[in-house]
Scaffold this motif. Structure first.
Motif, PDB file in Angstrom:
ATOM      1  N   GLU A   6       0.832  -1.204   0.000  1.00 42.06           N
ATOM      2  CA  GLU A   6       0.000   0.000   0.000  1.00 42.06           C
ATOM      3  C   GLU A   6       0.868   1.256   0.000  1.00 42.06           C
ATOM      4  O   GLU A   6       0.606   2.214  -0.725  1.00 42.06           O
ATOM      5  CB  GLU A   6      -0.927   0.003   1.211  1.00 42.06           C
ATOM      6  N   PRO A  26      -7.649   0.129  -0.385  1.00 44.31           N
ATOM      7  CA  PRO A  26      -8.714  -0.877  -0.292  1.00 44.31           C
ATOM      8  C   PRO A  26      -8.852  -1.467   1.110  1.00 44.31           C
ATOM      9  O   PRO A  26      -9.678  -2.336   1.330  1.00 44.31           O
ATOM     10  CB  PRO A  26      -8.249  -1.947  -1.286  1.00 44.31           C
ATOM     11  N   PHE A  30     -11.645  -4.346   2.822  1.00 43.15           N
ATOM     12  CA  PHE A  30     -11.217  -5.702   3.162  1.00 43.15           C
ATOM     13  C   PHE A  30     -11.382  -6.033   4.652  1.00 43.15           C
ATOM     14  O   PHE A  30     -11.041  -7.139   5.062  1.00 43.15           O
ATOM     15  CB  PHE A  30      -9.767  -5.936   2.731  1.00 43.15           C
ATOM     16  N   PRO A  81      -6.910 -12.189  -5.083  1.00 43.38           N
ATOM     17  CA  PRO A  81      -8.309 -12.041  -4.675  1.00 43.38           C
ATOM     18  C   PRO A  81      -9.212 -13.073  -5.338  1.00 43.38           C
ATOM     19  O   PRO A  81      -9.017 -13.431  -6.493  1.00 43.38           O
ATOM     20  CB  PRO A  81      -8.674 -10.627  -5.129  1.00 43.38           C
ATOM     21  N   GLY A  85     -12.984 -10.978  -2.839  1.00 41.81           N
ATOM     22  CA  GLY A  85     -11.926  -9.976  -2.900  1.00 41.81           C
ATOM     23  C   GLY A  85     -12.060  -9.025  -4.072  1.00 41.81           C
ATOM     24  O   GLY A  85     -11.821  -7.817  -3.928  1.00 41.81           O
ATOM     25  N   THR A  86     -12.449  -9.533  -5.221  1.00 43.10           N
ATOM     26  CA  THR A  86     -12.611  -8.628  -6.361  1.00 43.10           C
ATOM     27  C   THR A  86     -13.780  -7.673  -6.122  1.00 43.10           C
ATOM     28  O   THR A  86     -13.729  -6.515  -6.523  1.00 43.10           O
ATOM     29  CB  THR A  86     -12.794  -9.394  -7.688  1.00 43.10           C
ATOM     30  N   TYR A  89     -12.354  -4.988  -3.861  1.00 42.84           N
ATOM     31  CA  TYR A  89     -11.558  -4.032  -4.640  1.00 42.84           C
ATOM     32  C   TYR A  89     -12.468  -3.099  -5.427  1.00 42.84           C
ATOM     33  O   TYR A  89     -12.237  -1.890  -5.487  1.00 42.84           O
ATOM     34  CB  TYR A  89     -10.604  -4.749  -5.599  1.00 42.84           C
ATOM     35  N   ALA A  92     -13.810  -0.478  -3.193  1.00 42.56           N
ATOM     36  CA  ALA A  92     -12.802   0.538  -2.873  1.00 42.56           C
ATOM     37  C   ALA A  92     -12.610   1.512  -4.037  1.00 42.56           C
ATOM     38  O   ALA A  92     -12.507   2.721  -3.831  1.00 42.56           O
ATOM     39  CB  ALA A  92     -11.481  -0.134  -2.532  1.00 42.56           C
ATOM     40  N   PHE A  93     -12.563   0.998  -5.240  1.00 40.39           N
ATOM     41  CA  PHE A  93     -12.301   1.851  -6.400  1.00 40.39           C
ATOM     42  C   PHE A  93     -13.509   2.673  -6.825  1.00 40.39           C
ATOM     43  O   PHE A  93     -13.359   3.750  -7.388  1.00 40.39           O
ATOM     44  CB  PHE A  93     -11.787   1.025  -7.572  1.00 40.39           C
TER      45      PHE A  93
END
Length: 107
Positions: A6, A26, A30, A81, A85-86, A89, A92-93
């Motif tokens: 990160e 992210p 998570f 991920p 996990g995807t 992400y 987060a994005f």
């Protein structure tokens, strides 16, 4: 490892801020989905067949196969991920929250 990654990603984004590149962590997405959580968002060690998948019959054995026996290798999906996990992400994005304090301070 995640903190190191990160930090490096944040540094890279800051160095590219003139090109309108921004960094969003992210980590919050998570929470409760890390490798040992349930559900986990990152795969742990995944073993895969040396066949139709990561590796194909006839491929040279790589370092990913040396410690397994027979036709089993360390899958390339390990520590990547999964579906949970995807989604984390993507969350987060896609979040339109303000830039992290570290990014704002770097401007």
């Amino acid at each position: 490892m995640a903190e190191y990654s990160e930090s490096k990603q944040r540094e890279l984004a800051l160095s590219m801020s003139a090109s309108n590149v921004r960094y969003r962590s992210p980590q919050a997405a998570f929470e409760g989905k890390r490798i040992c959580d349930s559900p986990e968002g990152i795969n742990g060690v995944v073993a895969g067949p040396n066949g139709d998948g990561d590796f194909h019959h006839g491929d040279k054995n790589t370092q990913l196969c040396w410690w397994f026996t027979g036709d089993t290798c360390l899958s390339r999906e390990s520590y990547h991920p999964n579906q949970t996990g995807t989604s984390a992400y993507a969350q987060a994005f896609m979040t339109a929250s303000p830039l992290s304090a570290a990014t704002r301070q770097g401007r």
